[in-house]
Scaffold this motif. Structure first.
Motif, PDB file in Angstrom:
ATOM      1  N   VAL A   1      14.089  -4.093  -6.797  1.00 36.24           N
ATOM      2  CA  VAL A   1      13.799  -3.209  -5.400  1.00 36.24           C
ATOM      3  C   VAL A   1      15.231  -2.700  -5.024  1.00 36.24           C
ATOM      4  CG1 VAL A   1      12.938  -2.976  -3.348  1.00 36.24           C
ATOM      5  CG2 VAL A   1      11.726  -4.383  -4.990  1.00 36.24           C
ATOM      6  N   ASP A   2      15.714  -1.595  -5.064  1.00 36.98           N
ATOM      7  CA  ASP A   2      17.111  -1.006  -4.738  1.00 36.98           C
ATOM      8  C   ASP A   2      16.656  -0.290  -3.274  1.00 36.98           C
ATOM      9  OD1 ASP A   2      19.274   0.257  -3.887  1.00 36.98           O
ATOM     10  OD2 ASP A   2      19.955   0.240  -6.035  1.00 36.98           O
ATOM     11  N   LEU A   3      16.882  -1.136  -2.098  1.00 41.07           N
ATOM     12  CA  LEU A   3      16.649  -0.533  -0.882  1.00 41.07           C
ATOM     13  C   LEU A   3      17.807   0.514  -0.477  1.00 41.07           C
ATOM     14  CD1 LEU A   3      15.016  -3.519   1.120  1.00 41.07           C
ATOM     15  CD2 LEU A   3      14.047  -1.773   0.400  1.00 41.07           C
ATOM     16  N   ALA A   4      19.001   0.416  -1.110  1.00 46.04           N
ATOM     17  CA  ALA A   4      19.972   1.183  -0.672  1.00 46.04           C
ATOM     18  C   ALA A   4      19.738   2.733  -1.183  1.00 46.04           C
ATOM     19  CB  ALA A   4      21.211   0.882  -1.349  1.00 46.04           C
ATOM     20  N   TYR A   5      19.138   2.922  -2.566  1.00 48.54           N
ATOM     21  CA  TYR A   5      18.957   4.205  -3.160  1.00 48.54           C
ATOM     22  C   TYR A   5      17.246   4.319  -3.094  1.00 48.54           C
ATOM     23  CZ  TYR A   5      23.775   4.091  -4.328  1.00 48.54           C
ATOM     24  OH  TYR A   5      25.336   4.017  -4.202  1.00 48.54           O
ATOM     25  N   ASP A   6      16.568   3.736  -2.542  1.00 45.33           N
ATOM     26  CA  ASP A   6      15.031   3.590  -2.608  1.00 45.33           C
ATOM     27  C   ASP A   6      14.204   4.100  -3.913  1.00 45.33           C
ATOM     28  OD1 ASP A   6      15.234   3.429   0.244  1.00 45.33           O
ATOM     29  OD2 ASP A   6      15.330   5.690   0.966  1.00 45.33           O
ATOM     30  N   PHE A   7      14.584   2.972  -4.769  1.00 50.22           N
ATOM     31  CA  PHE A   7      13.843   2.951  -5.955  1.00 50.22           C
ATOM     32  C   PHE A   7      13.454   1.331  -6.674  1.00 50.22           C
ATOM     33  CE2 PHE A   7      18.121   2.609  -7.710  1.00 50.22           C
ATOM     34  CZ  PHE A   7      18.042   1.580  -8.838  1.00 50.22           C
TER      35      PHE A   7
ATOM     36  N   ALA B   1      11.461   6.786   2.570  1.00 46.88           N
ATOM     37  CA  ALA B   1      11.837   5.882   3.589  1.00 46.88           C
ATOM     38  C   ALA B   1      11.046   4.929   4.211  1.00 46.88           C
ATOM     39  CB  ALA B   1      12.475   6.768   4.397  1.00 46.88           C
ATOM     40  N   LYS B   2       9.801   5.289   4.211  1.00 50.90           N
ATOM     41  CA  LYS B   2       9.003   4.384   5.046  1.00 50.90           C
ATOM     42  C   LYS B   2       8.196   3.247   4.165  1.00 50.90           C
ATOM     43  CE  LYS B   2       6.879   7.985   8.481  1.00 50.90           C
ATOM     44  NZ  LYS B   2       5.978   8.272   8.924  1.00 50.90           N
ATOM     45  N   THR B   3       8.563   3.072   2.753  1.00 48.89           N
ATOM     46  CA  THR B   3       8.192   2.353   1.873  1.00 48.89           C
ATOM     47  C   THR B   3       8.970   1.137   1.889  1.00 48.89           C
ATOM     48  OG1 THR B   3       6.918   4.126   0.635  1.00 48.89           O
ATOM     49  CG2 THR B   3       7.326   2.085  -0.463  1.00 48.89           C
ATOM     50  N   GLY B   4       8.195   0.133   2.049  1.00 42.45           N
ATOM     51  CA  GLY B   4       9.019  -1.367   2.097  1.00 42.45           C
ATOM     52  C   GLY B   4       8.800  -2.129   0.687  1.00 42.45           C
ATOM     53  N   LYS B   5       8.739  -3.309   0.762  1.00 42.14           N
ATOM     54  CA  LYS B   5       8.774  -4.177  -0.503  1.00 42.14           C
ATOM     55  C   LYS B   5       7.953  -5.156  -0.426  1.00 42.14           C
ATOM     56  CE  LYS B   5      12.572  -7.016   1.175  1.00 42.14           C
ATOM     57  NZ  LYS B   5      13.966  -7.667   0.783  1.00 42.14           N
ATOM     58  N   GLY B   6       7.215  -5.872  -1.366  1.00 41.94           N
ATOM     59  CA  GLY B   6       6.304  -6.927  -1.353  1.00 41.94           C
ATOM     60  C   GLY B   6       5.986  -7.507  -2.655  1.00 41.94           C
TER      61      GLY B   6
ATOM     62  N   ILE C   1       0.804  -1.133  -0.056  1.00 42.84           N
ATOM     63  CA  ILE C   1      -0.098   0.080  -0.097  1.00 42.84           C
ATOM     64  C   ILE C   1       0.720   1.149   0.035  1.00 42.84           C
ATOM     65  CG2 ILE C   1      -1.536   1.305   1.304  1.00 42.84           C
ATOM     66  CD1 ILE C   1      -2.858  -1.417   2.080  1.00 42.84           C
ATOM     67  N   ARG C   2       2.097   1.391   0.926  1.00 45.70           N
ATOM     68  CA  ARG C   2       2.658   2.384   0.801  1.00 45.70           C
ATOM     69  C   ARG C   2       3.607   2.634  -0.652  1.00 45.70           C
ATOM     70  NH1 ARG C   2       3.910   5.165   5.098  1.00 45.70           N
ATOM     71  NH2 ARG C   2       3.539   4.603   7.022  1.00 45.70           N
ATOM     72  N   LEU C   3       3.833   1.418  -1.133  1.00 49.67           N
ATOM     73  CA  LEU C   3       4.502   1.679  -2.572  1.00 49.67           C
ATOM     74  C   LEU C   3       3.460   2.059  -3.529  1.00 49.67           C
ATOM     75  CD1 LEU C   3       7.314   0.883  -3.625  1.00 49.67           C
ATOM     76  CD2 LEU C   3       6.698  -1.478  -4.290  1.00 49.67           C
ATOM     77  N   LEU C   4       2.340   1.727  -3.565  1.00 51.21           N
ATOM     78  CA  LEU C   4       1.257   2.216  -4.371  1.00 51.21           C
ATOM     79  C   LEU C   4       1.136   3.766  -4.166  1.00 51.21           C
ATOM     80  CD1 LEU C   4      -1.371  -0.693  -4.337  1.00 51.21           C
ATOM     81  CD2 LEU C   4      -0.216   0.077  -6.355  1.00 51.21           C
ATOM     82  N   ALA C   5       1.116   4.226  -2.945  1.00 56.99           N
ATOM     83  CA  ALA C   5       0.981   5.513  -2.608  1.00 56.99           C
ATOM     84  C   ALA C   5       2.028   6.452  -2.943  1.00 56.99           C
ATOM     85  CB  ALA C   5       0.271   5.526  -1.253  1.00 56.99           C
ATOM     86  N   ASP C   6       3.060   5.760  -2.864  1.00 54.84           N
ATOM     87  CA  ASP C   6       4.264   6.494  -2.722  1.00 54.84           C
ATOM     88  C   ASP C   6       4.768   6.639  -4.506  1.00 54.84           C
ATOM     89  OD1 ASP C   6       6.584   7.978  -1.759  1.00 54.84           O
ATOM     90  OD2 ASP C   6       7.495   6.438  -0.811  1.00 54.84           O
TER      91      ASP C   6
END
Length: 187
Positions: free
Chosen positions: A76-82, A99-104, A55-60
């Protein structure tokens, strides 16, 4: 006269097919509703964490349902957030997230069911993935993002798509801009 059958897309001058704008604008998700949706994903279990991340990824990002469902771990690149998504026509682009968005990862159908279930659980009936795309476009513009950046982030080639995705809350943004600019107060 254009063929109005379901699924038919008229051809633009550039030769690209553009979807016809729906008769009724898709409503954006309001901040209080977004808070309720995310609040409905409480807990530390896998499902709550996964759903909250999606949901965060969709919204973000405002990416399409199929793009979320098609993500691989390497996208998913968590080091650079993209995230790296493949758009219509096979065009690959990177889309940043906060920053609050995770993966799924879910199938497109399962993603739709999850959102419907999560929305209904907090009193928001008919919640669907495309509302997040419209909400992203609305919020991006409302917070001062420019159309050129929005077009690029949304993966759109035409200005007609900017118009389509901005229509549902355009009057609200116009009124807020008028209040912020306070033109009459300058005199």
């Amino acid at each position: 006269m254009a063929d109005r059958r379901r699924g038919h897309h008229p051809v633009t001058d550039g030769g690209h097919r553009q979807p016809e704008a729906p008769d009724k604008p898709i409503p954006v998700i309001r901040d209080r509703e977004m808070s309720k949706i995310l609040g409905g994903c409480t807990g530390r279990g896998f499902l709550a964490s996964r759903d909250r991340a999606i949901i965060r990824l969709l919204a973000d990002t405002g990416v399409r349902r199929s793009q979320i469902a098609g993500l691989d771990v390497d996208d998913v690149d968590l080091a650079y957030d993209f995230i790296r998504v493949t758009g219509k026509g096979g065009h690959v682009r990177t889309v940043p997230f906060g920053a609050k968005t995770g993966k799924g990862r879910l199938s497109p159908v399962a993603l739709g069911h999850m959102l419907t279930r999560r929305g209904a659980a907090v009193g928001i009936e008919g919640l669907h993935t495309h509302q997040f795309r419209h909400t992203f476009a609305h919020t991006f513009r409302k917070l001062g993002g420019n159309d050129s950046d929005l077009k690029r982030l949304g993966g759109w080639k035409s200005d007609a798509m900017l118009e389509r995705y901005g229509r549902s809350a355009a009057d609200e943004r116009a009124r807020e801009a008028h209040r912020r600019l306070a033109i009459g107060d300058r005199y």
